[in-house]
Design a protein around this motif. Structure first.
Motif, short mmCIF file in Angstrom:
data_model
loop_
_atom_site.label_atom_id
_atom_site.label_comp_id
_atom_site.label_asym_id
_atom_site.label_seq_id
_atom_site.Cartn_x
_atom_site.Cartn_y
_atom_site.Cartn_z
N THR A 1 0.82 -1.21 0.00
CA THR A 1 0.00 0.00 0.00
C THR A 1 0.85 1.26 0.00
O THR A 1 0.33 2.37 0.08
CB THR A 1 -0.99 0.01 1.19
N GLY A 2 2.15 1.13 -0.10
CA GLY A 2 3.02 2.25 -0.43
C GLY A 2 3.37 3.21 0.68
O GLY A 2 2.51 3.70 1.40
N LEU A 3 4.66 3.52 0.82
CA LEU A 3 5.11 4.54 1.76
C LEU A 3 4.79 5.93 1.22
O LEU A 3 4.80 6.16 0.02
CB LEU A 3 6.62 4.42 2.00
N CYS B 1 16.96 3.44 5.18
CA CYS B 1 16.65 2.50 4.09
C CYS B 1 15.14 2.25 4.06
O CYS B 1 14.53 2.02 5.10
CB CYS B 1 17.37 1.18 4.29
N PHE B 2 14.58 2.26 2.84
CA PHE B 2 13.13 2.13 2.69
C PHE B 2 12.80 1.22 1.51
O PHE B 2 13.48 1.26 0.48
CB PHE B 2 12.49 3.50 2.47
N VAL C 1 4.36 6.83 -7.48
CA VAL C 1 4.23 7.97 -6.58
C VAL C 1 5.09 7.76 -5.34
O VAL C 1 5.80 8.67 -4.88
CB VAL C 1 2.76 8.21 -6.18
N SER C 2 5.06 6.56 -4.78
CA SER C 2 5.80 6.27 -3.56
C SER C 2 7.30 6.43 -3.75
O SER C 2 8.01 6.92 -2.86
CB SER C 2 5.49 4.85 -3.07
N ILE C 3 7.81 6.00 -4.90
CA ILE C 3 9.25 6.13 -5.16
C ILE C 3 9.65 7.61 -5.16
O ILE C 3 10.62 8.01 -4.51
CB ILE C 3 9.63 5.47 -6.50
#
Length: 377
Positions: free
Chosen positions: A195-197, A212-213, A255-257
């Motif tokens: 569900t994305g950071l 780190c992610f 979008v998350s990246i």
């Protein structure tokens, strides 16, 4: 077998059957890397190696944390580890909670280091378990179990909310994640599970020392959907019906990246969530990720055995090399300075999220220079 262990096998079976991706996409289809007809680089001149979290990988890939904790999961982890060793790519294991609860299951995880003595291996614990008492002691046990080079703390709020037995206490994860980042000798990777950071969460985590992610965005394997399917199979209907949430909720991978890189320019970022081939990996890196990650495609490739998995990985690497040639790049992070176009829904999403896309794309190479000057993790 414990409830946790049996759940691992149910998850594997559901993912293998497919139909676990949401209606919403990664939005990577709105990214184009500009083709160069005069690349001035040979295929043999391509070097896929990258530095990640202080380690040299043979290619910018990670098979992200997926399984372990059930006897039937052991050969899966063994096969993936063998492939990771062969290609010198990174590999994560699934949540090690089951083995911490039942030591007889340790070998379903430790087999990874046996088969991949030199690969970059990532341990795994759940954020929801941190607020139930897990901390540095359990993290050290998880790391020691597989002699890990890093540990992932996975954030699976949506999955827990719609899992029959899900843990629904989340207050306090941030503080404990900070303690782990401060006290552990290996990098802590905070990862989502589909569900994305968001920029907000990456900013918070970076402020307490996380470097780190793994964004694991919307568009790939959807764990809300998996838990709904699992509950329906058991009861004839989901005990916690998500409605349209299962198809629509989350931050798309593309979008998350961008948000993660914008919020933490000096961080190491894994772009994952719906990546399926070498072009997807190239797009993720071109948007600002250090490496690309996937899990379900590796599991499905294993339906054809070890040869099937290794053939799939070889295909992905060749596709990635081909993109680099057709971009005029020699190494993966050269994509950070490649010409990229972004349009459509992705452009609109980023605008609403206050990202100046042109400025962002122009800043990627500065991030690379910053990284090269830094002392690392």
């Amino acid at each position: 077998m414990t409830l946790t262990s049996n759940r691992k096998l149910e998850h594997i079976d559901i993912v293998r059957r497919g139909g676990v991706e949401p209606e919403r996409s990664t939005l990577l289809e709105y990214v184009r890397i500009v083709h160069r007809s005069l690349p001035e680089v040979d295929l043999d001149g391509i070097d896929l190696s990258v530095e990640f979290c202080g380690h040299e990988l043979g290619a910018p890939l990670i098979i992200t944390g997926m399984t372990g904790g059930h006897p039937d999961a052991e050969p899966i982890n063994a096969a993936i580890a063998k492939a990771a060793e062969k290609f010198n790519i990174a590999m994560g294991v699934g949540s090690q909670r089951a083995a911490l609860e039942d030591p007889s299951l340790i070998h379903t995880f430790s087999v990874v280091r046996e088969r991949a003595p030199h690969a970059f291996i990532v341990a795994n614990l759940g954020g929801a378990q941190l607020v139930k008492g897990y901390g540095v002691k359990e993290a050290l046990k998880a790391i020691e179990m597989i002699r890990a080079d890093a540990i992932a703390i996975h954030l699976n709020v949506g999955q827990e909310l719609f899992q029959d037995e899900g843990d629904t206490r989340f207050e306090g994860i941030l503080q404990i994640a900070g303690e782990l980042a401060d006290e552990l000798a290996v990098p802590v990777i905070v990862k989502e599970v589909g569900t994305g950071l968001s920029a907000e969460d990456v900013s918070l985590l970076r402020s307490i020392g996380v470097k780190c992610f793994d964004v694991a965005g919307l568009g790939g394997t959807n764990w809300i959907k998996i838990e709904t399917l699992r509950s329906r199979a058991k009861h004839g209907y989901p005990l916690r019906d998500p409605g349209s949430i299962a198809e629509q909720w989350g931050n798309p991978t593309a979008v998350s990246i961008v948000e993660a890189r914008s919020a933490a320019p000096d961080a190491y970022i894994i772009g994952s969530g719906g990546l399926r081939d070498g072009l997807d990996v190239a797009k993720a890196i071109a948007l600002g990720a250090d490496i690309g990650g996937f899990a379900a495609p590796a599991l499905r490739a294993l339906s054809s055995g070890q040869e099937g998995l290794e053939r799939y990985l070889a295909d992905v690497l060749y596709q990635l090399k081909s993109v680099l040639v057709m971009t005029g790049a020699r190494r993966p992070h050269d994509l950070w300075s490649a010409s990229v176009t972004v349009w459509g829904e992705l452009m609109e999403e980023l605008k609403v999220r206050n990202v100046d896309v042109t400025s962002y794309l122009n800043s990627r190479v500065m991030t690379l220079l910053w990284r090269r000057r830094s002392s690392g993790i």
